[in-house]
Design an enzyme around this catalytic site. Structure first.
Site, short mmCIF file in Angstrom:
data_model
loop_
_atom_site.label_atom_id
_atom_site.label_comp_id
_atom_site.label_asym_id
_atom_site.label_seq_id
_atom_site.Cartn_x
_atom_site.Cartn_y
_atom_site.Cartn_z
CD GLN A 258 -2.81 0.87 -0.06
OE1 GLN A 258 -3.38 -0.18 -0.29
NE2 GLN A 258 -2.86 1.88 -0.89
CG HIS A 261 -0.51 2.19 -4.43
ND1 HIS A 261 -0.45 1.92 -5.77
CD2 HIS A 261 -1.08 1.09 -3.86
CE1 HIS A 261 -0.96 0.72 -6.02
NE2 HIS A 261 -1.33 0.18 -4.88
CD GLU A 325 -8.59 1.79 -2.06
OE1 GLU A 325 -7.71 2.37 -1.40
OE2 GLU A 325 -8.58 1.74 -3.30
CG HIS A 326 -7.11 -2.32 -0.63
ND1 HIS A 326 -6.64 -1.04 -0.87
CD2 HIS A 326 -7.35 -2.86 -1.85
CE1 HIS A 326 -6.60 -0.83 -2.17
NE2 HIS A 326 -7.01 -1.91 -2.80
CG ASP A 359 -3.76 -3.98 -5.76
OD1 ASP A 359 -4.91 -3.61 -5.45
OD2 ASP A 359 -2.74 -3.65 -5.12
CG HIS A 418 -50.50 14.30 -11.66
ND1 HIS A 418 -50.08 15.59 -11.85
CD2 HIS A 418 -49.38 13.53 -11.74
CE1 HIS A 418 -48.76 15.61 -12.01
NE2 HIS A 418 -48.31 14.37 -11.95
#
Lengths: 435, 435
Positions: A258, A261, A325-326, A359, A418
């Site tokens: 991680q 990144h 996220e993960h 990934d 209507h």
């Protein structure tokens, strides 16, 4: 190492706080200016920006079919085979997501349908930078292919030779993307959202990018003449849950995956075992020394958090509060804890499921809600490349059956036109009353 | 009456142009100030605004259970029965949308799952104004109920008596909404997005509103600590396709149903028959005279467009270019044209399917993409009240099978920590190489 139970409620929030995202007024203005220029000058503006930022000699925004083919042929057999493997798994997993149209008679004579259909035109953005990202091409291109989107275009910044990485060309061709445009940044997003002479306007834009790309996606998604976007963005993040039996080297490697990144990546380890945490920290230091991207991973790891929980249950509570996220679960018999996990973009179970698997190649999508969005947004999937619409058909009987309820409700809401639209029909069917 | 084939390409665009939406800098600033005040002062700010705009004597933001029950009991049996009928149809149609979780082995030893789960907390906004909107309560509340959202709260502005319309209380109770808060406007949206002492923070906000509400929804959806929203908003619209056999009175009534929503409503009739158009125009004038909301419908009808197409096929092309929210097809054997229709939020087939049916009771949702968003957004449905996440579990065999492909891809992308996370595991499984 933070002992969770020793923290006050505010300190707990602080321990899980995410870094603020760049969204200065200056960034907003710069991006807004770029979008305005692309809107006014079209291709000329996109070419100008691309020459300035990426490729001074760029002649055309279009990567020719000959060049796509020639580039794709340069991919090594090993990488081609790996892309093929990933493609097949991702395709299987997204094909399994094909939705079923619904047709239902809710009341006799009242037929209702829900149909799914592919978006017409999708724009896939692939960032440039130091390394090519064929995996992202697959994660966006495969669902677009499976959904059956008629027009799939890809924008990515060119290199100095007016070309792109061979791996991107190869992956794009696998996904049936025949139009590749040589541009990046906010200008590429603006071009796809608004259209230029060369780049067709798309209905929805997908893909990651830097703060300019992210801001541009937000801005075009706010325009009625713009495009929809996949999801809000934020720095990537992982939370690893580990018990005393977890392999500290694996845990460290997953945290570092991680961290490499970007310097703003978030890596959090939560364990009920202080020794595991200490061992993982030491393993991080050892492994960092061997990484080529250590200069990126190191600042991210300086912000990493190591949290000691009193039990696995408390560790899961920490994870739920963070909504990663993960989420990697390196706990003995990990699957039995699934029902306790509330929020995560994607969950990786057991020692043999590193984030790298998802990934790249397991089949799940790596575009995931980050920055806490796992609470209210979905992992990217086939449905994001489709839209739903409804159909209804009432027979005369259906009108007879449902007409009185519709009229009563329209009347209660004070909407007499209507009501009249039904009253006129009921009258024609022989029901009394003055329409 | 506009003859489509006589128009230039620019004139065609003009003929289908939608009115510009209010999004002045001043509106944005006002809404931004309201959100900031709610963020700082919580309940106090929401109470202040509500006393100023809706109910000078308001004591509490909470509508008590006793009041909800007492209000619900005031609904006439006829309206209660109509709400029950609509509730049952909407519930059936949304239950049919229940998605199925996916579990798949993409490669031996590589198990991937996609799971659907309800959003935890949803906020439903019901506007105030001249008439109560129980139908909107059902359209938002029923899918939230069917999805199984744990926390369903509703905000709606109170009347001067610190109460709300009985019909709203009745419909909310049917949907299992137990928390009703007495506030409206941008302050209600801010309260649900950020939370106050009394009003819990929600994950996603649904529902229509005026330009302040719409702008507030946009603004909170752009904040990382805000909430997701259902879809972008715009004025409501209908396009009626009619042939020579259509009933001009029905057509006129359907155009007027749309027009009475507001002076900015869009009503468009496209026909291949000039006589039908002339008859429908005359019928509109006749019917307008009888409507209580004529003062709202008349300005909308002044902007209505009557377009003569050379054929049904050309009429459908006009509709596809416009991408209407509601598309009414009063053409003989309407269903056979379905495959030619590209974009519409909801399609109403045949003479007995007025927009009123879908607005109230057929079962389909009346929250639909308008303003051209039918091209890239979906009709509201059950899935909008859920989120998807993925799970993956590799066994040792799975790692053996997929490891080489993951490593090749990580290597191609220059991400060695990703590669190492796999290499370490492969080594532990007895595969060579230096990790």
């Amino acid at each position: 190492m933070i002992t969770w139970s020793s923290l006050s409620s505010d300190e707990k929030k602080q321990a899980l706080a995410r870094p603020a995202m760049a969204n200065s007024q200056q960034l907003k203005q710069t991006v807004s200016d770029i979008i305005a220029k692309v809107e006014t000058s079209g291709d000329e503006a996109v070419l100008d920006y691309t020459r300035t930022f990426d490729c001074p000699d760029l002649q055309s925004l279009i990567l020719s079919q000959e060049n796509i083919d020639a580039l794709a042929a340069q991919v090594t057999p090993e990488v081609a085979a790996a892309i093929d493997t990933a493609f097949n798994n991702i395709k299987q997993f997204h094909e399994a997501q094909s939705p079923t149209d619904i047709a239902l008679t809710t009341t006799p004579g009242v037929d209702c349908e829900l149909r799914f259909t592919a978006l017409d035109a999708v724009g896939l953005y692939i960032p440039g930078g130091s390394a090519p990202l064929p995996s992202t091409v697959l994660m966006l291109g495969v669902p677009a292919l499976v959904a059956g989107c008629e027009n799939k275009l890809l924008c990515t910044p060119p290199n100095k030779a007016q070309l792109i990485a061979p791996e991107i060309a190869y992956a794009a061709r696998k996904c049936g993307i025949d139009k590749i445009f040589l541009c990046g940044g906010a200008q590429a997003i603006a071009a796809m959202a608004l259209g230029t002479q060369t780049i067709p306007q798309v209905d929805k834009i997908f893909g990651p990018g830097n703060s300019f790309v992210t801001e541009a996606k937000q801005q075009v998604s706010q325009r009625a003449d713009g495009a929809a976007i996949d999801m809000p963005a934020g720095p990537s993040e992982v939370l690893v849950l580990a018990d005393a039996l977890a392999d500290a080297e694996f845990v460290a490697a997953d945290l570092l995956s991680q961290a490499e990144h970007g310097p703003d990546s978030q890596a959090i380890l939560v364990s009920d075992d202080a020794t595991l945490i200490a061992n993982a920290k030491a393993a991080v230091e050892r492994q960092l020394a061997t990484l080529s991207r250590a200069e990126i991973a190191r600042p991210a790891m300086e912000n990493a958090r190591y949290i000691l929980a009193g039990s696995i249950e408390e560790a899961i509570e920490v994870s739920n509060a963070y909504a990663p996220e993960h989420l990697i679960v390196q706990i003995e018999d990990a699957r039995r804890y699934l029902s306790k996990i509330k929020y995560a973009g994607s969950i990786f179970l057991g020692p043999w499921s590193p984030e790298s698997a998802g990934d790249y190649a397991s089949g799940t999508n790596h575009v995931l809600p980050t920055y806490g969005y796992a609470k209210n947004y979905s992992s990217l999937g086939l449905l994001d490349f489709m839209r739903r619409f409804t159909i209804q058909e009432l027979s005369a009987d259906g009108m007879r059956n449902l007409g009185p309820a519709i009229m009563a409700l329209a009347n209660a809401e004070g909407l007499d036109a209507h009501e009249q639209a039904v009253a006129l029909r009921m009258k024609k069917l022989g029901f009394g009353g003055n329409a």
